[in-house]
Each structure stands twice: as C-alpha cells, then as structure tokens.
Design a protein around this motif. Structure first.
Motif, PDB file in Angstrom:
ATOM      1  N   ARG A  10       0.832  -1.206   0.000  1.00  0.00           N
ATOM      2  CA  ARG A  10       0.000   0.000   0.000  1.00  0.00           C
ATOM      3  C   ARG A  10       0.866   1.255   0.000  1.00  0.00           C
ATOM      4  NH1 ARG A  10      -2.529  -1.073   4.252  1.00  0.00           N
ATOM      5  NH2 ARG A  10      -4.268  -2.180   3.268  1.00  0.00           N
ATOM      6  N   ILE A  11       1.925   1.256   0.842  1.00  0.00           N
ATOM      7  CA  ILE A  11       2.825   2.412   0.874  1.00  0.00           C
ATOM      8  C   ILE A  11       3.489   2.607  -0.477  1.00  0.00           C
ATOM      9  CG2 ILE A  11       4.979   3.274   1.882  1.00  0.00           C
ATOM     10  CD1 ILE A  11       4.141   1.984   4.517  1.00  0.00           C
ATOM     11  N   SER A  12       3.966   1.507  -1.062  1.00  0.00           N
ATOM     12  CA  SER A  12       4.611   1.611  -2.370  1.00  0.00           C
ATOM     13  C   SER A  12       3.644   2.133  -3.422  1.00  0.00           C
ATOM     14  CB  SER A  12       5.149   0.233  -2.771  1.00  0.00           C
ATOM     15  OG  SER A  12       5.752   0.281  -4.043  1.00  0.00           O
ATOM     16  N   THR A  13       2.397   1.645  -3.371  1.00  0.00           N
ATOM     17  CA  THR A  13       1.398   2.090  -4.353  1.00  0.00           C
ATOM     18  C   THR A  13       1.079   3.573  -4.183  1.00  0.00           C
ATOM     19  OG1 THR A  13       0.428  -0.126  -4.406  1.00  0.00           O
ATOM     20  CG2 THR A  13      -0.922   1.681  -5.224  1.00  0.00           C
ATOM     21  N   GLU A  14       0.875   4.003  -2.923  1.00  0.00           N
ATOM     22  CA  GLU A  14       0.527   5.395  -2.680  1.00  0.00           C
ATOM     23  C   GLU A  14       1.665   6.337  -3.065  1.00  0.00           C
ATOM     24  OE1 GLU A  14      -2.457   6.577  -1.859  1.00  0.00           O
ATOM     25  OE2 GLU A  14      -3.112   4.485  -2.086  1.00  0.00           O
ATOM     26  N   PHE A  15       2.902   5.935  -2.739  1.00  0.00           N
ATOM     27  CA  PHE A  15       4.026   6.790  -3.126  1.00  0.00           C
ATOM     28  C   PHE A  15       4.227   6.778  -4.639  1.00  0.00           C
ATOM     29  CE2 PHE A  15       5.176   7.099   1.293  1.00  0.00           C
ATOM     30  CZ  PHE A  15       5.850   8.308   1.361  1.00  0.00           C
ATOM     31  N   SER A  16       3.898   5.678  -5.268  1.00  0.00           N
ATOM     32  CA  SER A  16       3.950   5.645  -6.734  1.00  0.00           C
ATOM     33  C   SER A  16       2.942   6.629  -7.312  1.00  0.00           C
ATOM     34  CB  SER A  16       3.681   4.224  -7.223  1.00  0.00           C
ATOM     35  OG  SER A  16       3.690   4.179  -8.627  1.00  0.00           O
ATOM     36  N   LYS A  17       1.748   6.661  -6.713  1.00  0.00           N
ATOM     37  CA  LYS A  17       0.749   7.645  -7.156  1.00  0.00           C
ATOM     38  C   LYS A  17       1.258   9.058  -6.946  1.00  0.00           C
ATOM     39  CE  LYS A  17      -3.270   4.720  -6.091  1.00  0.00           C
ATOM     40  NZ  LYS A  17      -4.477   4.591  -5.231  1.00  0.00           N
ATOM     41  N   LEU A  18       1.895   9.269  -5.767  1.00  0.00           N
ATOM     42  CA  LEU A  18       2.422  10.595  -5.473  1.00  0.00           C
ATOM     43  C   LEU A  18       3.514  10.981  -6.461  1.00  0.00           C
ATOM     44  CD1 LEU A  18       2.519  13.074  -3.638  1.00  0.00           C
ATOM     45  CD2 LEU A  18       4.096  11.839  -2.150  1.00  0.00           C
ATOM     46  N   HIS A  19       4.384  10.010  -6.804  1.00  0.00           N
ATOM     47  CA  HIS A  19       5.429  10.288  -7.793  1.00  0.00           C
ATOM     48  C   HIS A  19       4.814  10.671  -9.130  1.00  0.00           C
ATOM     49  CE1 HIS A  19       8.372   7.543  -5.387  1.00  0.00           C
ATOM     50  NE2 HIS A  19       8.181   8.707  -4.817  1.00  0.00           N
ATOM     51  N   ASN A  20       3.804   9.901  -9.544  1.00  0.00           N
ATOM     52  CA  ASN A  20       3.137  10.215 -10.817  1.00  0.00           C
ATOM     53  C   ASN A  20       2.472  11.588 -10.759  1.00  0.00           C
ATOM     54  OD1 ASN A  20       3.895   7.694 -11.799  1.00  0.00           O
ATOM     55  ND2 ASN A  20       1.986   6.718 -11.154  1.00  0.00           N
ATOM     56  N   PHE A  21       1.862  11.886  -9.599  1.00  0.00           N
ATOM     57  CA  PHE A  21       1.225  13.185  -9.445  1.00  0.00           C
ATOM     58  C   PHE A  21       2.246  14.319  -9.540  1.00  0.00           C
ATOM     59  CE2 PHE A  21       0.143  16.576  -6.377  1.00  0.00           C
ATOM     60  CZ  PHE A  21      -0.954  17.117  -7.015  1.00  0.00           C
ATOM     61  N   LEU A  22       3.412  14.121  -8.883  1.00  0.00           N
ATOM     62  CA  LEU A  22       4.452  15.154  -8.941  1.00  0.00           C
ATOM     63  C   LEU A  22       5.000  15.308 -10.350  1.00  0.00           C
ATOM     64  CD1 LEU A  22       6.372  14.440  -5.611  1.00  0.00           C
ATOM     65  CD2 LEU A  22       4.809  16.319  -6.093  1.00  0.00           C
ATOM     66  N   VAL A  23       5.129  14.191 -11.069  1.00  0.00           N
ATOM     67  CA  VAL A  23       5.592  14.270 -12.456  1.00  0.00           C
ATOM     68  C   VAL A  23       4.590  15.046 -13.304  1.00  0.00           C
ATOM     69  CG1 VAL A  23       6.076  12.913 -14.518  1.00  0.00           C
ATOM     70  CG2 VAL A  23       7.008  12.197 -12.319  1.00  0.00           C
TER      71      VAL A  23
END
Length: 500
Positions: free
Chosen positions: A198-211
């Motif tokens: 879940r943490i990896s998925t949420e941070f992946s979303k955050l990375h995509n959002f920042l990109v």
C-alpha cells in the motif's frame, strides 16, 4: 588402588572429607583445624586424639603445610567433569540412596556428619521400589524397612504420576498456544506485506502526481516564454519600424535643407509637420517571470525539519527590544532619528575604522540580531512573520559579521545570505539592486530552509510553499540565523508546530 589409598590419606577422619587447613597433634595424626575444635571439650587442658586417644596439649597444634598443598593439588586434578556413577564430592561409587535428601550418595557420605542421622537404602532396592510399586513388596521387606519409607515411596509415585499428567496438560496448552502464535505471526506478516504494498502504491501515485505537476508547470512556463517572446518581438519590430521611419525623415529633412532655394521654398511645411509629430516615446518594460515554483506538499515536507529558533539578545543592537521569550523583536528607533543615533553611537563606540571588526561581540552600527542556534550539520527549517509591513531582512550568516557598518553591504561577500523583505516584495541581498521575486501580500510569512549537507539555504513563502530564492553557502562551517530590521519594524518567530 593407589589413587584410592591417596584419597584416604588426604581425608579427615572426623568429617570424612578432604582436609581443610590441616593441623598435626602430638601423636602425629592430622585433622581439619575446625573439626578438631568442634570435637574436643572447650578448655585449656590436654584433649584425647579422636583416633588413638593419646592426650595432646592445645598448644601442640602445628599446621601441616605439605599435607595442605598435596590436598589442594589432588582436588585440582578432580575439578573436571565427574564420571557417571561417582560422587561429585568424594569420587566414590554411588551405592546408597538417602531417603531424607532424596539423592544417591557414596559410602563416605553416609559416614559424614551431614548424613549420620538420615535413613539409607541400597540404591538398587530404591530403584526397584520406584519401578514395581509398593503393593508388591514382600512381607520380609516390611520388616526390614520402615513403614514410613514404604508409604513415602507410594506417595512419591502418585505425585510423579499426577505431575506427569499435569505436564501433559501443560504441553497440550503450550502446543495450542504455539499454533495460535503461528497463526498470529502469519496474519501479522500478511498485514506487513499488504502495508508495504500500500505504501509503495501510494508513493507511486504521489510520484506520478508530482511528475504530472512538473509537466504542468513546465508547460505553463513554456507558454509564458512563448507569449513573452512574441511580445518582445512585437516591441522590437515596432521599435525598428520607428527607427527606420525616423531615419527616412532625417534623410528627407537633410535633402530638403540642401536643395536649391526655389525647391526649398516649395511646401517645406509638410516635412516640418511630420518632423514635429514623429513619436519617439517608447517605454522599456523588463519582462517578469509569472510562473512561480510552487511544489505540492512543500510546506508539509519543510515542517518535518522545523526547529525552535530564539534570538540571542547579547548580539543585538541597543535599539532592539525583545519579548515573548526571545521570539519577538522590534526596532524602537524612528526613521528620522536613526542616522543621527547611528553616527553618535559609532563615535562613542569608537568604530571609526571599519577594518577593526574581527572581535566584535554584538551589532553596534546596524539594527541586527543573531539567533542562538549554531548550525554545523543536518537540515533545519524555521519561519519568520513580519507584523507591521516595514522592511526587514532574514537569512543566515557567519558569526563574524557583527562589525558591519553599512546595510547596503549585506551580501554573501561579507558572509550574509538573506532576502530583503518589504512592501514591494522579496528579493535576495546580493550586493546590487534587484527586482522583487515575490509580491505582497502572499509572503507575509517566510520560511528559511538550511541544508548543511548540500550547502544551500533556500527561502519559501510559508503560506503557499512558493520558492523564493536559494543561496549556496557550502564553504562556511558554522552558520547562525540572521535578522535585520528597519526603523520601527518588528518581527516574530512563530513557535514550532508538529509537521510530521
């Protein structure tokens, strides 16, 4: 047999154990000193030898050092593991079973004072009694052994059987608990695995959002760049057209002036009118970057490194007053009186030579103050709030800047990395005039982020997280918070809030 004989020679005939502090008496026999004192009648007269009954005077006791050393060496050889079936104290075969102590003993133990009053049984009979039970014991055995001992054996067997059942129940309970514990551990591992995913998925979303946000800001900046380029090209074209028209008019006026008299008098009014109405007014406007660097969640991330900063009053200029436990400061000097006060203070303090600033311990010329904190490593963030809208400067500095005499010299060249903060906005103090990088009223609170690892100090709007400016100060080992206040200006350092 030699080892056994040696052991007998090194054994006290009273305690049947190895000699302890052996002494010799007049007849030549040896005993432990303590055993001999316990066996003889108290008094100063002669006492009989415990073995041969020969009288011996108390003053005739002589320490037998040779026997003591021999006993010690023999005992030292037997400090290793005791072979199975031997007494750990006397190294003799275990042939008897002490009913009182419930343990096997040797023949020497039976004769010792410790077991003289205890009930003994041959060890093979004791083992057989425990195995067969007490109901099959023959009548002659009832005669040979006390009834108390037989019932004791029976009770012991019952106790052992009950103990075995209890241990079985405990084992069953423990096995059930072990199974439950294994299930709990498995569920916990599954939860950890799920939480990690879940943490990896949420941070992946955050990375995509920042990109995506980065791409959006780059697109906005590119669009602004194209619009600004178009406007600059239009202004340049307009200016070139005006210059070309003016050049043609200048040539025409020159030709008209050099023409013959008759031609000069023919319609000169047209050229003069066009010369008068030629417009050369052109307003230069420096283009500004409107797209700000505003990273989502920047405020929250900065607050993870927030530290408490207090003002060091011992470094402050005399016209600065403090309150709120060193978090509030105000310059009480008015704008009209400040030049005169500064000049008078300089004269009184003797600061006529600006080169002598190496050992100054407080600001005596400029209304400045340092923070108590000294930063040598790590990441640190603090915020400053301006209360009255007057000009201030905030940042970091070296510890040797307190002798500076001119506020226009505040720059990285003298060891000050700060931004100037006025009603017009904020701009970095670099030693030369600059334009505001953030207009008011957005930046009514500024945050300072110092990263000693990268050697950078950055400034942000504490309201929306917009980046204002970044200095590089990696060559300085010790940095302190820096504050400058214009006349009647005041600022406050807000208390630390939990941003984690």
């Amino acid at each position: 047999m030699e080892v056994k004989d040696l052991q007998e020679e090194l054994t006290c005939s009273i305690c049947l154990d190895y000699f302890r502090d052996p002494v010799s008496i007049e007849c030549g026999h040896n005993f432990c000193r303590s055993c001999l004192h316990r066996s003889r009648v108290p008094g100063s007269g002669p006492f009989p030898c415990p073995e041969c009954r020969h009288p011996s005077a108390p003053t005739a006791l002589r320490p037998n050092w040779a026997l003591a050393r021999l006993t010690e060496k023999t005992q030292r050889r037997r400090q290793g593991p005791v072979p199975p079936g031997l007494c750990g104290r006397h190294w003799e075969p275990l042939r008897l079973f002490c009913e009182d102590d419930q343990r096997p003993v040797c023949l020497v133990c039976r004769e010792s004072q410790e077991h003289q009053t205890h009930a003994m049984a041959p060890i093979d009979e004791a083992v057989e009694s425990y195995r067969k039970g007490n109901l099959d014991i023959h009548m002659d055995e009832w005669k040979r052994r006390p009834v108390r001992l037989l019932w004791y054996h029976f009770n012991q067997e019952e106790k052992l059987l009950q103990s075995q059942c209890n241990l079985g129940d405990k084992m069953k309970t423990l096995l059930e608990l072990q199974e439950i514990e294994a299930k709990i551990a498995t569920r916990w591992k599954d939860k950890i695995k799920s939480q990690r995913m879940r943490i990896s998925t949420e941070f992946s979303k955050l990375h995509n959002f920042l990109v995506e946000e980065e791409d959006l800001f780059i697109q906005r900046l590119s669009k602004e760049e194209e619009e600004t380029k178009t406007k600059l090209n239009e202004n340049r074209l307009k200016l070139n057209q005006t210059i070309s028209s003016l050049k043609k008019l200048i040539v025409e006026v020159g030709e008209k002036r050099q023409a013959p008299t008759l031609e000069l008098l023919q319609n000169p009014k047209d050229v003069l009118t066009r010369s008068e109405i030629q417009d050369v007014n052109y307003s230069l406007e420096a283009p500004k970057v409107k797209t700000v660097c505003q990273i989502p969640l920047m405020k929250e991330m900065l607050k993870r490194f927030q530290v408490a900063v207090n003002l060091a009053e011992d470094t402050a200029h005399p016209k600065l007053v403090f309150s709120q436990e060193g978090r509030y400061v105000k310059n009480v000097a008015s704008a009209s009186s400040w030049p005169a006060f500064s000049a008078a203070w300089n004269f009184v303090a003797g600061w006529r030579n600006p080169q002598k600033t190496a050992h100054v311990e407080k600001f005596q010329h400029l209304p400045c103050v340092l923070g108590k904190n000294v930063f040598t490593s790590g990441k640190h963030y603090w915020e400053i709030e301006r209360r009255d809208g007057l000009d201030v400067a905030v940042g970091v500095c070296r510890e040797d800047v307190m002798g500076i005499t001119d506020h226009s010299k505040m720059s990285p060249d003298v060891g000050i990395w700060a931004i100037y903060w006025s009603v017009a906005g904020c701009w970095p103090l670099t030693g030369f005039p600059g334009s505001p990088i953030q207009p008011e009223p957005t930046a009514h609170r500024v945050g300072v982020y110092l990263d000693r690892g990268t050697g950078n100090v950055s400034f942000y709007s504490a309201v929306d997280g917009v980046h204002l400016h970044t200095f590089s100060c990696s060559s300085v080992s010790r940095l302190r918070p820096f504050f400058w206040l214009s006349p009647l200006a005041s600022l406050v350092i807000p208390p630390v809030t939990d941003g984690k």
